[in-house]
Design an enzyme around this catalytic site. Structure first.
Site, PDB file in Angstrom:
ATOM      1  N   LYS A  18       0.827  -1.214   0.000  1.00 58.98           N
ATOM      2  CA  LYS A  18       0.000   0.000   0.000  1.00 58.98           C
ATOM      3  C   LYS A  18       0.859   1.261   0.000  1.00 58.98           C
ATOM      4  O   LYS A  18       0.580   2.205  -0.737  1.00 58.98           O
ATOM      5  CB  LYS A  18      -0.940   0.008   1.207  1.00 58.98           C
ATOM      6  CG  LYS A  18      -1.979  -1.098   1.213  1.00 58.98           C
ATOM      7  CD  LYS A  18      -2.965  -0.946   2.340  1.00 58.98           C
ATOM      8  CE  LYS A  18      -2.342  -1.019   3.714  1.00 58.98           C
ATOM      9  NZ  LYS A  18      -1.703  -2.327   4.012  1.00 58.98           N
ATOM     10  N   ARG A  93      -8.841   2.500   9.703  1.00 57.33           N
ATOM     11  CA  ARG A  93      -8.315   1.199  10.116  1.00 57.33           C
ATOM     12  C   ARG A  93      -9.398   0.303  10.702  1.00 57.33           C
ATOM     13  O   ARG A  93      -9.178  -0.884  10.923  1.00 57.33           O
ATOM     14  CB  ARG A  93      -7.193   1.413  11.143  1.00 57.33           C
ATOM     15  CG  ARG A  93      -6.271   0.238  11.340  1.00 57.33           C
ATOM     16  CD  ARG A  93      -5.144   0.579  12.287  1.00 57.33           C
ATOM     17  NE  ARG A  93      -4.212   1.534  11.727  1.00 57.33           N
ATOM     18  CZ  ARG A  93      -3.151   1.206  10.983  1.00 57.33           C
ATOM     19  NH1 ARG A  93      -2.919  -0.074  10.703  1.00 57.33           N
ATOM     20  NH2 ARG A  93      -2.337   2.123  10.520  1.00 57.33           N
ATOM     21  N   ARG A 131      12.765  -8.777   4.773  1.00 59.51           N
ATOM     22  CA  ARG A 131      13.363  -7.433   4.831  1.00 59.51           C
ATOM     23  C   ARG A 131      14.588  -7.423   5.745  1.00 59.51           C
ATOM     24  O   ARG A 131      14.591  -8.045   6.808  1.00 59.51           O
ATOM     25  CB  ARG A 131      12.348  -6.420   5.365  1.00 59.51           C
ATOM     26  CG  ARG A 131      11.195  -6.116   4.439  1.00 59.51           C
ATOM     27  CD  ARG A 131      10.201  -5.190   5.135  1.00 59.51           C
ATOM     28  NE  ARG A 131       9.010  -4.955   4.320  1.00 59.51           N
ATOM     29  CZ  ARG A 131       7.884  -4.454   4.788  1.00 59.51           C
ATOM     30  NH1 ARG A 131       7.786  -4.130   6.072  1.00 59.51           N
ATOM     31  NH2 ARG A 131       6.844  -4.262   3.993  1.00 59.51           N
ATOM     32  N   ARG A 164      14.557  -6.288  11.695  1.00 60.93           N
ATOM     33  CA  ARG A 164      13.866  -5.556  12.758  1.00 60.93           C
ATOM     34  C   ARG A 164      12.852  -6.470  13.451  1.00 60.93           C
ATOM     35  O   ARG A 164      12.356  -7.423  12.867  1.00 60.93           O
ATOM     36  CB  ARG A 164      13.121  -4.346  12.182  1.00 60.93           C
ATOM     37  CG  ARG A 164      13.975  -3.321  11.469  1.00 60.93           C
ATOM     38  CD  ARG A 164      13.118  -2.155  11.003  1.00 60.93           C
ATOM     39  NE  ARG A 164      11.884  -2.616  10.367  1.00 60.93           N
ATOM     40  CZ  ARG A 164      10.733  -1.967  10.375  1.00 60.93           C
ATOM     41  NH1 ARG A 164      10.631  -0.800  10.989  1.00 60.93           N
ATOM     42  NH2 ARG A 164       9.663  -2.444   9.768  1.00 60.93           N
ATOM     43  N   ARG A 175       0.466  -9.129  13.500  1.00 59.33           N
ATOM     44  CA  ARG A 175      -0.069  -8.000  12.727  1.00 59.33           C
ATOM     45  C   ARG A 175      -1.207  -8.471  11.810  1.00 59.33           C
ATOM     46  O   ARG A 175      -2.203  -7.760  11.632  1.00 59.33           O
ATOM     47  CB  ARG A 175       1.039  -7.346  11.902  1.00 59.33           C
ATOM     48  CG  ARG A 175       2.009  -6.519  12.726  1.00 59.33           C
ATOM     49  CD  ARG A 175       3.192  -6.069  11.916  1.00 59.33           C
ATOM     50  NE  ARG A 175       2.819  -5.135  10.855  1.00 59.33           N
ATOM     51  CZ  ARG A 175       3.615  -4.783   9.864  1.00 59.33           C
ATOM     52  NH1 ARG A 175       4.845  -5.277   9.787  1.00 59.33           N
ATOM     53  NH2 ARG A 175       3.211  -3.921   8.956  1.00 59.33           N
TER      54      ARG A 175
END
Length: 222
Positions: A18, A93, A131, A164, A175
Site C-alpha cells: 500500500k 483502520r 526485509r 527488525r 499484525r
C-alpha cells in the site's frame, strides 16, 4: 454541496504494498498520500495539542483512541495540498474510523473508490520477514527481491544488515491477526457501498500501479 474531491482508500494486509503504491499514485494523480504513521510522527515531533494527547496514552502503554486519530486526520485533510482529495494509506483502520471518514468527506462527494490489493498470507509473511535494514543508514533490502551485493552488508555504507523486530515472523503473524480482527471488516463495508475494487497484488509493482490507476480513473466523476 462543496466542490467534488477524489478520496481513495487503499486496503490490503500489511506488506501488500500500500505504501509503495500510494507514493506512486501521488506522483501519477497529483493527490497527497495520507499515512497515519506520518501524521502521528508529525504531531509527536512538533508537540501539537493532539500530539501531546496521543503521547499521554502511548506513555501509559495504551492505544491511542479512535477520536484522537480521527481528529489528526481531519486536521491533515484541511491542509492546502488536500484541496483536490487524498490517497488514504492506513486510514480508516476500523469501522468507527470509516464512519467518521465518510462524515468528514461527505461534503466533497465522499470516498470515490476503495481498491483492495490482494496478497495471500504466506506471500505477506515472505515479503515482510525477508526485509533487512542497515543499522547505520537505514537502507532497506530484501533477501529475495532486492538482495545486497554481499549478504548481510549494506551496498551504500557497508553497515550491518539486521532483521527488525517488526519484520520477524511472530510479529508479522500478530499484525495479520490484528488486521483480520479490526481492519478486514472494511472490505465488507466498502463492498456494500459498491466502492470495493480487487487488485491482484502478486503482480509486478508497475502492473499493480496500472491496475490501480485504471479503477481510479473509472471511478472519477465526469
Amino acid at each position: 454541496m462543496s466542490e467534488q474531491r477524489t478520496y481513495i482508500v487503499l486496503l490490503g494486509v500489511p506488506g501488500a504494498g500500500k505504501g509503495t503504491q500510494a507514493k506512486l499514485l501521488e506522483q501519477a494523480l497529483g493527490l497527497p498520500q495520507i499515512s497515519t504513521g506520518d501524521i502521528f510522527r508529525y504531531n509527536l515531533k512538533h508537540e501539537t495539542e493532539l500530539g501531546k494527547l496521543a503521547k499521554s496514552y502511548m506513555d501509559r502503554g495504551d492505544l491511542v483512541p479512535d477520536e484522537v486519530t480521527i481528529r489528526m486526520v481531519e486536521e491533515r485533510l484541511q491542509q492546502p495540498d488536500c484541496a483536490r482529495g487524498a490517497i488514504m494509506d492506513g486510514f480508516p483502520r476500523n469501522l468507527v474510523q470509516a464512519a467518521a471518514f465518510d462524515k468528514m468527506t461527505a461534503p466533497y462527494g465522499g470516498v470515490k473508490v476503495a481498491p483492495l490489493i490482494q496478497v495471500d498470507d504466506e506471500e505477506t509473511i515472505r515479503r515482510i520477514t525477508g526485509r533487512r535494514t542497515c543499522r547505520t543508514c537505514g537502507a532497506v533490502y530484501h533477501i529475495l527481491y532486492n538482495p545486497p551485493k554481499v549478504a548481510g552488508v549494506c551496498d551504500i555504507d557497508g553497515g550491518e544488515l539486521y532483521q527488525r523486530e517488526d519484520d520477524k515472523e511472530e510479529t508479522v503473524r500478530n499484525r495479520l491477526y490484528v488486521y483480520y480482527k479490526q481492519t478486514a471488516p472494511l472490505i465488507g463495508y466498502y463492498f456494500a457501498k459498491g466502492l470495493l475494487r480487487e487488485i491482484d497484488g502478486t503482480q509486478s509493482i508497475e502492473e499493480v500501479q496500472n491496475a490501480l490507476i485504471a479503477v481510479i480513473r473509472e471511478a472519477q466523476p465526469a
